[in-house]
Design an enzyme around this catalytic site. Structure first.
Site, PDB file in Angstrom:
ATOM      1  N   HIS A 103       0.787  -1.240   0.000  1.00  0.00           N
ATOM      2  CA  HIS A 103       0.000   0.000   0.000  1.00  0.00           C
ATOM      3  C   HIS A 103       0.823   1.296   0.000  1.00  0.00           C
ATOM      4  O   HIS A 103       0.736   2.119  -0.918  1.00  0.00           O
ATOM      5  CB  HIS A 103      -0.889   0.046   1.257  1.00  0.00           C
ATOM      6  CG  HIS A 103      -1.733  -1.154   1.486  1.00  0.00           C
ATOM      7  ND1 HIS A 103      -2.924  -1.366   0.828  1.00  0.00           N
ATOM      8  CD2 HIS A 103      -1.589  -2.202   2.329  1.00  0.00           C
ATOM      9  CE1 HIS A 103      -3.469  -2.487   1.263  1.00  0.00           C
ATOM     10  NE2 HIS A 103      -2.678  -3.020   2.159  1.00  0.00           N
TER      11      HIS A 103
HETATM   12  C1  BDR Z   1      -2.984   0.636   5.482  1.00  0.00           C
HETATM   13  O1  BDR Z   1      -3.150   0.098   6.785  1.00  0.00           O
HETATM   14  C2  BDR Z   1      -1.933  -0.340   7.309  1.00  0.00           C
HETATM   15  O2  BDR Z   1      -2.068  -1.609   7.854  1.00  0.00           O
HETATM   16  C3  BDR Z   1      -0.915  -0.268   6.198  1.00  0.00           C
HETATM   17  O3  BDR Z   1       0.343   0.130   6.706  1.00  0.00           O
HETATM   18  C4  BDR Z   1      -1.485   0.767   5.266  1.00  0.00           C
HETATM   19  O4  BDR Z   1      -1.088   2.073   5.600  1.00  0.00           O
HETATM   20  C5  BDR Z   1      -3.698  -0.268   4.481  1.00  0.00           C
HETATM   21  O5  BDR Z   1      -5.052  -0.331   4.764  1.00  0.00           O
END
Ligand code: BDR
Ligand code: CA
Length: 312
Positions: free
Chosen positions: A242
């Site tokens: 992400h």
């Molecule tokens: C987001 O949530 C976190 O677990 C990850 O680092 C990312 O920023 C994805 O939904």
């Protein structure tokens, strides 16, 4: 080359760690500071993990600040089920020796935006938006001084990952997200709709592992760790990476496609709390407030990331 000045606001997290490394490896960017927030794991661990990552990159000169330890109006929700107990499970790295700065992250954000030229500092939040919203509430004069906010958060067609309708970063502090989305600051969002197209396939992970030095193998171990959860959940070939998409956008916006639309945050409903209600089809007359990114050239993104990590 004029370097773009950024503050990374983060809750590392393996994918946050990769985002930080990508930024530190990129000469186009100047990381003014890393501000930590509670999210994937509690604040004490995110502030520790950010320093572990800086030290892995050999960048003990980067200033790391600790910020808010809980959301504006709610109890903290964490994600050890994805990221492990430390938040950076997958490889054991040495405890950091560089210090956390004495200044609170929110004060650092305010002070930096006031002291740097107007429109020169970009905020890159890749965790819950508590620090950024608190800074905007405390010092509304900084809003017009922000060049842009480029964040990871939200979802629309992919709906949610922490609840059926909400993405983790927005869900953890929806009141903060509402403040940030309503601040009138140019905003680019990397929702699940685009991050779910950036998958850590076997071939891509092996390319990290094959890099010389310590960084590539560490990134391979991290991505393999959180893959176990996402592969099971989505039945996909790998896990979505992400957070680094925010940094990639700053380097190569041409790799992405999206729309400038209205996005509102749900804060009133138990069922859809933290949903990013995106007017993708422009069926309302609500003013556009965000560039909602939906597509990317995933191969080009991973090529860029691998090439940059090789520099560290
Ligand atoms: C987001 O949530 C976190 O677990 C990850 O680092 C990312 O920023 C994805 O939904
Ligand atoms: Ca994150």
């Amino acid at each position: 080359m004029a370097r773009r000045q950024i503050i990374i606001d983060t809750d590392p997290g393996q994918d946050d760690a990769v985002a930080i490394l990508l930024a530190l490896a990129s000469p186009e960017l100047e990381v003014l500071g890393i501000t930590c927030v509670a999210g994937n794991v509690p604040l004490e661990l995110t502030a520790k993990n950010a320093r572990i990552v800086c030290e892995l990159a050999g960048r003990t000169d980067i200033r790391v600040f600790a910020g808010c330890e809980k959301p504006i109006a709610r109890k903290l929700v964490t994600a050890e089920h994805v990221h492990g107990k430390t938040g950076l499970d997958g490889i054991t790295l040495p405890d950091p020796t560089m210090p956390v700065q004495d200044q609170h992250a929110v004060d650092f954000i305010i002070e930096t935006l006031r002291s740097e030229p107007e429109g020169s500092v970009t905020l890159v939040p890749i965790g819950p938006l508590t620090n950024i919203a608190t800074a905007l509430e405390r010092a509304p004069d900084i809003a017009p001084r922000v060049a842009e906010i480029v964040l990871m958060g939200g979802a629309y067609f992919e709906v949610g990952n922490i609840t059926p309708t909400a993405e983790f970063n927005i869900y953890v502090d929806p009141e903060a997200a509402k403040i940030v989305y309503g601040a009138g600051i140019p905003l680019v969002m990397m929702p699940l709709d685009v991050t779910h197209k950036a998958l850590t396939t076997r071939e891509r992970v092996e390319a990290f592992r094959a890099l010389p030095g310590k960084v590539g193998p560490a990134v391979a171990s991290w991505t393999e760790f959180f893959e176990r959860f996402d592969k099971e959940k989505y039945g996909s070939l790998g896990a979505p990476l992400h957070d680094p998409l925010t940094i990639a956008w700053l380097l190569r916006p041409d790799l992405f496609a999206g729309r400038h639309i209205n996005v509102e945050i749900e804060t009133g409903s138990d069922l859809t709390l933290g949903m990013t209600v995106a007017d993708w089809w422009r069926v309302t007359d609500r003013a556009a407030n965000a560039t909602f990114v939906k597509d990317l050239d995933a191969d080009a993104f991973f090529a860029l990331l691998t090439e940059r990590l090789a520099r560290l």
